[in-house]
Design a protein around this motif. Sequence first.
Motif, mmCIF file in Angstrom:
data_model
loop_
_atom_site.group_PDB
_atom_site.id
_atom_site.type_symbol
_atom_site.label_atom_id
_atom_site.label_comp_id
_atom_site.label_asym_id
_atom_site.label_seq_id
_atom_site.Cartn_x
_atom_site.Cartn_y
_atom_site.Cartn_z
ATOM 1 N N ASP A 158 0.823 -1.223 0.009
ATOM 2 C CA ASP A 158 -0.188 0.059 0.050
ATOM 3 C C ASP A 158 0.908 1.290 0.069
ATOM 4 O OD1 ASP A 158 -2.118 -1.696 0.397
ATOM 5 O OD2 ASP A 158 -2.405 -1.705 2.457
ATOM 6 N N ARG A 159 2.137 1.077 0.528
ATOM 7 C CA ARG A 159 2.947 2.262 0.720
ATOM 8 C C ARG A 159 3.458 2.930 -0.827
ATOM 9 N NH1 ARG A 159 6.084 -2.038 1.917
ATOM 10 N NH2 ARG A 159 7.967 -2.355 0.882
ATOM 11 N N TYR A 160 3.084 1.824 -1.788
ATOM 12 C CA TYR A 160 3.380 2.509 -3.173
ATOM 13 C C TYR A 160 2.365 2.989 -4.041
ATOM 14 C CZ TYR A 160 7.582 -0.976 -2.462
ATOM 15 O OH TYR A 160 8.569 -1.374 -2.034
ATOM 16 N N ASP A 161 1.136 3.443 -3.146
ATOM 17 C CA ASP A 161 0.098 3.773 -3.898
ATOM 18 C C ASP A 161 0.245 5.203 -4.305
ATOM 19 O OD1 ASP A 161 -1.364 1.495 -3.812
ATOM 20 O OD2 ASP A 161 -2.972 2.467 -2.149
ATOM 21 N N PRO A 162 1.229 6.202 -3.869
ATOM 22 C CA PRO A 162 1.358 7.570 -4.283
ATOM 23 C C PRO A 162 2.170 7.557 -5.578
ATOM 24 C CG PRO A 162 1.749 7.360 -1.727
ATOM 25 C CD PRO A 162 1.414 6.106 -2.219
ATOM 26 N N ILE A 163 2.942 6.467 -5.748
ATOM 27 C CA ILE A 163 3.808 6.245 -6.897
ATOM 28 C C ILE A 163 2.907 5.717 -7.981
ATOM 29 C CG2 ILE A 163 5.824 5.046 -7.925
ATOM 30 C CD1 ILE A 163 7.010 5.043 -4.957
ATOM 31 N N ARG A 164 2.055 4.620 -7.655
ATOM 32 C CA ARG A 164 1.439 4.102 -8.893
ATOM 33 C C ARG A 164 0.329 5.234 -9.169
ATOM 34 N NH1 ARG A 164 0.372 -0.382 -4.494
ATOM 35 N NH2 ARG A 164 1.409 -2.064 -5.205
ATOM 36 N N LEU B 139 0.038 6.421 -13.177
ATOM 37 C CA LEU B 139 -1.084 6.360 -13.625
ATOM 38 C C LEU B 139 -1.714 7.719 -14.130
ATOM 39 C CD1 LEU B 139 -2.699 3.587 -11.494
ATOM 40 C CD2 LEU B 139 -1.838 3.412 -13.946
ATOM 41 N N SER B 140 -1.598 8.651 -13.557
ATOM 42 C CA SER B 140 -2.198 10.166 -13.929
ATOM 43 C C SER B 140 -1.472 10.767 -15.023
ATOM 44 C CB SER B 140 -1.731 11.183 -12.942
ATOM 45 O OG SER B 140 -0.395 11.436 -12.991
ATOM 46 N N VAL C 7 -8.142 6.953 -16.041
ATOM 47 C CA VAL C 7 -7.701 5.659 -15.234
ATOM 48 C C VAL C 7 -8.158 6.067 -13.818
ATOM 49 C CG1 VAL C 7 -5.809 4.313 -14.169
ATOM 50 C CG2 VAL C 7 -5.668 5.169 -16.421
ATOM 51 N N THR C 8 -8.729 5.329 -12.983
ATOM 52 C CA THR C 8 -8.928 5.218 -11.704
ATOM 53 C C THR C 8 -8.728 4.216 -10.831
ATOM 54 O OG1 THR C 8 -11.306 6.179 -12.337
ATOM 55 C CG2 THR C 8 -11.115 5.505 -10.050
ATOM 56 N N MET C 9 -7.515 4.580 -9.944
ATOM 57 C CA MET C 9 -6.945 3.482 -9.118
ATOM 58 C C MET C 9 -7.911 3.415 -7.780
ATOM 59 S SD MET C 9 -3.096 3.319 -7.461
ATOM 60 C CE MET C 9 -3.507 3.964 -5.748
ATOM 61 N N VAL C 10 -8.241 2.203 -7.583
ATOM 62 C CA VAL C 10 -8.875 1.854 -6.351
ATOM 63 C C VAL C 10 -8.084 1.448 -5.322
ATOM 64 C CG1 VAL C 10 -11.011 0.760 -5.281
ATOM 65 C CG2 VAL C 10 -10.863 1.586 -7.773
ATOM 66 N N PRO C 11 -7.851 2.284 -4.120
ATOM 67 C CA PRO C 11 -6.912 1.517 -3.440
ATOM 68 C C PRO C 11 -7.267 0.308 -2.801
ATOM 69 C CG PRO C 11 -7.210 3.863 -2.695
ATOM 70 C CD PRO C 11 -8.315 3.331 -4.016
ATOM 71 N N MET C 12 -6.703 -0.904 -2.472
ATOM 72 C CA MET C 12 -7.072 -1.913 -2.077
ATOM 73 C C MET C 12 -6.929 -2.075 -0.351
ATOM 74 S SD MET C 12 -8.574 -3.950 -4.267
ATOM 75 C CE MET C 12 -9.478 -2.577 -4.543
ATOM 76 N N ARG C 13 -5.681 -1.479 -0.060
ATOM 77 C CA ARG C 13 -5.530 -1.266 1.410
ATOM 78 C C ARG C 13 -5.283 -2.938 2.038
ATOM 79 N NH1 ARG C 13 -10.213 1.949 2.035
ATOM 80 N NH2 ARG C 13 -9.680 3.915 0.743
#
Length: 192
Positions: free
Chosen positions: A15-21, A25-26, A35-41
């Motif tokens: 989850d800590r990579y979500d800002p990079i992802r 993707l932006s 693109v919509t990234m849905v955080p999975m946590r």
Amino acid sequence: MKRRVHIIYTPGLGDRYDPIRRACLSVWRMYGVRVTMVPMRWMSDEAYGDKRARVEEIIHKSSDEKIVLMGESAGGSMALTLYAEHVNTLVGLVTLCGKNTRSDNVSSYLYRRNPAFQDSMHRAEVVAIGLSRADRRRFVSVVPWYDPTVPVAQTLLPGCQKMTLPAVGHLFSIFAMLTIYAPLIVHRVNKL
């Protein structure tokens, strides 16, 4: 009027990579997709059903677009399950180094730290059996030359499309797919 492609992205563990992802993707909008990234946590105590509900909410809100689910690594199992259950409304499924099969080949340590991932894997294996030949042809597994974390054979379903990119390793390959190989992946998405 041609409908725009909307990629709904389910990330893998870490989850800590979500800002990079999200940052990577932006940039994809430059290639003409949304693109919509849905955080999975994954590491939270949140149940599988709650994670899944977030993705389904985006699917239902995007009915006027051509929706492609994209799952990265562990997120591949979530995307595969949702694809199988919404196959009539989705354009296709793409996984990036997706852990799509072999739930028995995941360490118990990973399952303990990410409990919903185990549910996701078991459900993905069950629904994959019911996919038709036509449904499998709308599934693209994007893989590197070699991945020791998620072996290429564990990303594939019989009859799916395989897209091999020149990369080695798991994290590096995913990063390359989100950046330098993004135009190739978006091109393939647009062909679904």
